[in-house]
Design a protein around this motif. Structure first.
Motif, PDB file in Angstrom:
ATOM      1  N   PHE A 126      14.094  49.144 125.491  1.00 55.07           N
ATOM      2  CA  PHE A 126      13.306  48.681 124.320  1.00 55.07           C
ATOM      3  C   PHE A 126      13.048  47.147 124.457  1.00 55.07           C
ATOM      4  N   CYS A 127      13.874  46.544 125.034  1.00 58.15           N
ATOM      5  CA  CYS A 127      13.704  45.048 125.139  1.00 58.15           C
ATOM      6  C   CYS A 127      12.349  44.770 126.009  1.00 58.15           C
ATOM      7  N   PRO A 128      12.123  45.268 127.279  1.00 59.15           N
ATOM      8  CA  PRO A 128      11.024  44.936 127.723  1.00 59.15           C
ATOM      9  C   PRO A 128       9.590  45.588 126.850  1.00 59.15           C
ATOM     10  N   LEU A 129       9.879  46.649 126.457  1.00 57.93           N
ATOM     11  CA  LEU A 129       8.688  47.248 125.479  1.00 57.93           C
ATOM     12  C   LEU A 129       8.354  46.238 124.500  1.00 57.93           C
ATOM     13  N   LEU A 130       9.399  45.795 123.707  1.00 60.92           N
ATOM     14  CA  LEU A 130       9.045  45.048 122.571  1.00 60.92           C
ATOM     15  C   LEU A 130       8.459  43.749 123.011  1.00 60.92           C
ATOM     16  N   LEU A 131       9.075  43.020 124.055  1.00 59.86           N
ATOM     17  CA  LEU A 131       8.607  41.727 124.577  1.00 59.86           C
ATOM     18  C   LEU A 131       7.276  41.856 125.015  1.00 59.86           C
ATOM     19  N   LEU A 132       6.988  42.547 126.008  1.00 63.35           N
ATOM     20  CA  LEU A 132       5.633  42.606 126.612  1.00 63.35           C
ATOM     21  C   LEU A 132       4.722  43.215 125.697  1.00 63.35           C
ATOM     22  N   GLY A 133       5.014  44.156 124.593  1.00 59.95           N
ATOM     23  CA  GLY A 133       4.100  44.664 123.740  1.00 59.95           C
ATOM     24  C   GLY A 133       3.626  43.795 122.772  1.00 59.95           C
ATOM     25  N   ILE A 134       4.605  42.653 122.449  1.00 63.58           N
ATOM     26  CA  ILE A 134       4.356  41.921 121.409  1.00 63.58           C
ATOM     27  C   ILE A 134       3.560  40.463 121.968  1.00 63.58           C
ATOM     28  N   TRP A 135       3.903  40.052 123.118  1.00 60.63           N
ATOM     29  CA  TRP A 135       3.421  38.826 123.568  1.00 60.63           C
ATOM     30  C   TRP A 135       2.541  38.846 124.857  1.00 60.63           C
ATOM     31  N   TRP A 136       2.140  40.130 125.292  1.00 59.10           N
ATOM     32  CA  TRP A 136       1.332  40.096 126.450  1.00 59.10           C
ATOM     33  C   TRP A 136       0.246  41.297 126.209  1.00 59.10           C
ATOM     34  N   ARG A 137      -1.051  40.877 126.265  1.00 57.99           N
ATOM     35  CA  ARG A 137      -2.040  41.668 125.737  1.00 57.99           C
ATOM     36  C   ARG A 137      -2.304  43.026 126.971  1.00 57.99           C
ATOM     37  N   GLY A 138      -1.548  42.678 128.222  1.00 61.59           N
ATOM     38  CA  GLY A 138      -2.116  43.647 129.153  1.00 61.59           C
ATOM     39  C   GLY A 138      -1.199  44.872 129.269  1.00 61.59           C
ATOM     40  N   LEU A 139      -0.367  44.974 128.305  1.00 64.85           N
ATOM     41  CA  LEU A 139       0.712  46.369 128.463  1.00 64.85           C
ATOM     42  C   LEU A 139      -0.171  47.491 128.452  1.00 64.85           C
ATOM     43  N   THR A 140       0.048  48.455 129.288  1.00 59.21           N
ATOM     44  CA  THR A 140      -0.809  49.864 128.985  1.00 59.21           C
ATOM     45  C   THR A 140       0.316  50.897 128.841  1.00 59.21           C
ATOM     46  N   SER A 191      -4.522  29.821 120.190  1.00 60.45           N
ATOM     47  CA  SER A 191      -3.912  28.612 119.977  1.00 60.45           C
ATOM     48  C   SER A 191      -2.466  28.837 119.155  1.00 60.45           C
ATOM     49  N   LEU A 192      -2.676  29.706 118.063  1.00 61.35           N
ATOM     50  CA  LEU A 192      -1.437  30.345 117.302  1.00 61.35           C
ATOM     51  C   LEU A 192      -0.396  31.092 118.374  1.00 61.35           C
ATOM     52  N   LEU A 193      -0.814  31.847 119.103  1.00 65.08           N
ATOM     53  CA  LEU A 193      -0.026  32.582 119.830  1.00 65.08           C
ATOM     54  C   LEU A 193       0.708  31.654 121.023  1.00 65.08           C
ATOM     55  N   ARG A 194       0.036  30.627 121.676  1.00 64.73           N
ATOM     56  CA  ARG A 194       0.628  29.779 122.582  1.00 64.73           C
ATOM     57  C   ARG A 194       1.503  28.913 121.794  1.00 64.73           C
ATOM     58  N   GLU A 195       1.386  28.233 120.618  1.00 63.22           N
ATOM     59  CA  GLU A 195       2.291  27.531 119.984  1.00 63.22           C
ATOM     60  C   GLU A 195       3.571  28.336 119.518  1.00 63.22           C
ATOM     61  N   GLN A 196       3.486  29.568 118.998  1.00 56.70           N
ATOM     62  CA  GLN A 196       4.562  30.285 118.883  1.00 56.70           C
ATOM     63  C   GLN A 196       5.531  30.665 120.128  1.00 56.70           C
ATOM     64  N   ALA A 197       4.541  31.065 121.187  1.00 53.57           N
ATOM     65  CA  ALA A 197       5.310  31.313 122.390  1.00 53.57           C
ATOM     66  C   ALA A 197       6.085  30.132 122.939  1.00 53.57           C
ATOM     67  N   ARG A 198       5.456  28.813 122.865  1.00 51.48           N
ATOM     68  CA  ARG A 198       5.891  27.734 123.393  1.00 51.48           C
ATOM     69  C   ARG A 198       7.307  27.506 122.700  1.00 51.48           C
ATOM     70  N   LEU A 199       7.229  27.519 121.395  1.00 53.09           N
ATOM     71  CA  LEU A 199       8.463  27.220 120.459  1.00 53.09           C
ATOM     72  C   LEU A 199       9.449  28.470 121.006  1.00 53.09           C
ATOM     73  N   ALA A 200       9.234  29.655 120.828  1.00 53.60           N
ATOM     74  CA  ALA A 200      10.124  30.664 121.265  1.00 53.60           C
ATOM     75  C   ALA A 200      10.741  30.127 122.743  1.00 53.60           C
ATOM     76  N   VAL A 201       9.951  29.832 123.859  1.00 56.45           N
ATOM     77  CA  VAL A 201      10.540  29.471 124.953  1.00 56.45           C
ATOM     78  C   VAL A 201      11.582  28.131 124.923  1.00 56.45           C
ATOM     79  N   GLU A 248       7.145  28.473 111.055  1.00 56.95           N
ATOM     80  CA  GLU A 248       6.609  28.419 109.747  1.00 56.95           C
ATOM     81  C   GLU A 248       5.685  27.345 109.490  1.00 56.95           C
ATOM     82  N   ARG A 249       5.902  26.261 110.096  1.00 57.24           N
ATOM     83  CA  ARG A 249       5.020  25.141 110.243  1.00 57.24           C
ATOM     84  C   ARG A 249       3.865  25.416 111.109  1.00 57.24           C
ATOM     85  N   ASN A 250       3.894  26.096 112.269  1.00 55.77           N
ATOM     86  CA  ASN A 250       2.952  26.473 113.108  1.00 55.77           C
ATOM     87  C   ASN A 250       2.002  27.501 112.276  1.00 55.77           C
ATOM     88  N   GLU A 251       2.760  28.371 111.397  1.00 53.12           N
ATOM     89  CA  GLU A 251       1.824  29.328 110.648  1.00 53.12           C
ATOM     90  C   GLU A 251       0.844  28.515 109.557  1.00 53.12           C
TER      91      GLU A 251
END
Lengths: 506, 127
Positions: free
Chosen positions: A407-421, B44-54, B112-115
């Motif tokens: 579920f970790c790969p599914l959630l992470l790729l599903g939430i942060w990457w548009r390319g998941l099929t 830009s929203l997605l990039r900001e949030q992803a950068r913060l998470a990383v 929350e600031r990003n949002e």
């Protein structure tokens, strides 16, 4: 041995649990109450409930026993279980709540648009849930045997019955109150005796825990037996717990009870604090156990260390009261974790299995939910009666490894990457699930594994099975990029934008 | 003398009114209709949030995650004690928990600031 404190504690906790559950029942009216407490649980109450549900027998009993025997490297278990919530907070919490998914299966279907992915996820949720429930029921048996002198099957059956009554009568709404109550009970039940026991140790002039018993500095080395294998096992455990938390079915279901994504984040932050507070305590018992309970380590009955340590260190009424208190805490641990898992597994079973059976006789969401809950509890309860005894924390650790590989790969790729099929998701779930599942089966069948590299790799699989699942999911999704669901952009809007903005979320 | 007169040229003043359609499109609709501009807002929203998470994950794995390696390379650290407590216990038994809460607190504030920034941009009146 005096069984009175144990009996009193178990009876009181059971009665209190049923009473709080019945009180919560007054608020449970609709199907939505049953599944998600109608999505209105505030962060402070919800965080206590999550903490109460999450701190299982493995946390309450298992960690102290493992620290007693193996030393500082076992501290990685509680650290990982807490850090897993930080990873969950950072990557998953708000988007998962905003996805509107109740179970992991719902999320998978909404994201990939495929019912095949949904079915596969449901199978995995039930598998992980049962793998996690099994040690809870076994631990309950061990606890009642140690404190009340009952045969081991009694504990499993009692816990199963109480959970069944509570879950099927009140659902999520009433369980939320029960679990919040049980967090504070568990914390008190470890904190108070720990303070008194440390005071007794200090007044005793007894030796320092590190100097008592053999091993010396090796006991303080947070790396297992040391060497390459120890380093691998430690890092694999870190990966399993840091990344596996987000994939546990009972953890995910809880997020849907938050009002919105922002509340989901704040709830998770409070959970981090509550877990950190609790996990300061079990290692203290492990350390004191080295001074006062060395024979438990020798006999291998390490899971009862917390239950027996107060009696070993203090005699008389105070010892009895403290024994009763820790027994109550342990019993609360079984009840709350089993309840949460029963809700999660029962929810999936009722959506995908029992609802179809029931709807033929007339639609009733609550009846389907109750049937699902029965199924979710009875199967692992029976399995616990016939399966051999396994170390509680060990089995729970394996459930984390499976979750981290699926579920970790599914959630992470599903939430942060548009390319998941959908094909990518299926391939990744299959690789991660089969890889880690095979390792779990191998380890459970042959617990006395040798020290060869094969046993080491299979004994803690996450370090290879989790990256393998990620790579497969990514590669197959790239190869089938023409099958990216058409709604994926709108779905991303739903996952990541704050609810305050009026947007079309699909 | 017959010569063709020069072709007429139409002379116009600067436009007094802008074409109404473009200006009336609120930014939320840019996102709803998945226009290029809407993509840029979402990206830009997605990039900001992803950068913060990383950033938070790097802070987690770079410190807590590095401890096993540190103890592997310098096993002598296992014998170090501060006020009677072994260093390893102090680090992964006690100090790690407030550190995790601190990271989480930092993350929630920043996310929350990003949002809020995103809301300010898409709900601003002037395009």
């Amino acid at each position: 041995m005096n069984y009175a404190p144990g009996v009193v504690a178990v009876v009181l906790v059971t009665l209190a649990t049923l009473a709080v559950g019945t009180w919560g029942l007054r608020f449970s009216r609709t199907t939505s109450d049953f599944y998600v407490a109608s999505r209105t649980v505030r962060p402070a109450l919800n965080a206590s409930a999550i903490g109460g549900e999450y701190l299982s027998a493995a946390s309450f009993l298992g960690v102290a026993g493992l620290v007693l025997v193996f030393g500082a490297d076992m501290l990685w278990y509680p650290v990982g279980w807490t850090a897993g919530y930080l990873v969950l907070l950072v990557l998953v919490a708000a988007p998962l709540r905003r996805s509107g998914a109740y179970t992991l299966s719902d999320f998978a279907e909404a994201r990939t648009g495929s019912t095949h992915v949904r079915t596969l996820c449901s199978v995995m949720v039930v598998a992980i849930g049962w793998l996690y429930l099994l040690p809870q029921f076994q631990g309950a048996g061990v606890t009642l045997q140690a404190t009340v002198g009952a045969p081991t099957w009694v504990g499993s059956v009692v816990v199963g019955a109480v959970v069944l009554i509570n879950v099927s009568s009140g659902g999520m709404r009433s369980i939320t109150f029960v679990q919040a109550f049980q967090y504070w009970l568990k914390l008190t039940a470890l904190l108070l005796p720990a303070a008194i026991l440390v005071a007794v140790w200090a007044g005793d002039g007894a030796p320092h825990p590190v100097d008592a018993g053999g091993g010396g500095d090796l006991w303080s080395l947070p790396l297992g037996s040391g060497g390459g294998a120890g380093l691998y096992t430690t890092y694999s455990l870190i990966i399993a717990t840091f990344l596996g938390t987000m994939g546990l079915p009972h953890v995910v279901v809880r997020f849907y009870t938050n009002p919105d994504g922002r509340a989901a984040r704040r709830t998770t932050l409070v959970v981090l604090a509550l877990l950190g507070l609790f996990y300061l305590l079990p290692p203290i018992y492990g350390a004191l156990g080295r001074v006062y309970a060395a024979e438990l380590a020798a006999s291998g009955r390490t899971d009862v260390l917390i239950l027996e340590l107060p009696g070993l260190m203090i005699s008389g009424v105070l010892g009895d009261v403290l024994t009763g208190l820790v027994t109550a805490g342990a019993f609360a641990a079984f009840l709350s974790t089993s309840s949460g898992l029963a809700i999660a597994v029962g929810g999936v079973l009722s959506q995908d299995v029992t609802a179809r059976v029931v709807s033929k006789r007339g639609p009733s969401g609550i009846t389907a939910f109750r049937l699902g809950a029965v199924l979710a509890i009875v199967v692992p309860c029976v399995a616990a009666l016939v399966a051999p005894d396994l170390a509680v924390a060990r089995v729970v650790g394996l459930a984390f490894a499976v979750a981290a590989s699926t579920f970790c790969p599914l959630l992470l790729l599903g939430i942060w990457w548009r390319g998941l099929t959908a094909p990518g998701a299926i391939a990744g779930l299959a690789v991660g699930g089969l890889g880690s599942g095979f390792a779990v089966a191998w380890t459970l069948v042959d617990p006395a594994a040798g020290a060869g590299w094969l046993d080491v790799l299979l004994g803690q699989p996450a370090a290879w099975s989790c990256p393998a699942a990620f790579l497969t999911m990514y590669a197959v999704s790239r190869a089938t990029r023409d099958q990216v669901p058409a709604h994926v952009r709108r779905f991303m809007v739903r996952l990541h934008t704050p609810e305050a903005v009026e947007l079309d979320r699909g | 003398m017959t010569s063709t007169p020069p072709e007429r040229v139409r002379v116009t003043g600067p436009p007094r009114r802008r074409t109404p359609q473009k200006a009336a499109l609120p930014r939320t609709r840019e996102i709803d209709e998945e226009t290029r501009l809407g993509e840029i807002y979402m990206g830009s929203l997605l990039r900001e949030q992803a950068r913060l998470a990383v950033a938070v994950l790097v802070a987690l794995f770079g410190t807590v995650g590095a401890l096993p390696l540190v103890f592997h390379l310098w096993p002598g650290l296992a014998g170090v004690r501060l006020a009677g407590v072994p260093l390893s216990w102090l680090l992964i038994g006690v100090l790690v928990y407030p550190y995790l809460v601190l990271l989480g607190w930092f993350y929630v504030r920043a996310a929350e600031r990003n949002e809020r920034d995103f809301v300010d941009i898409v709900e601003a009146d002037e395009p």
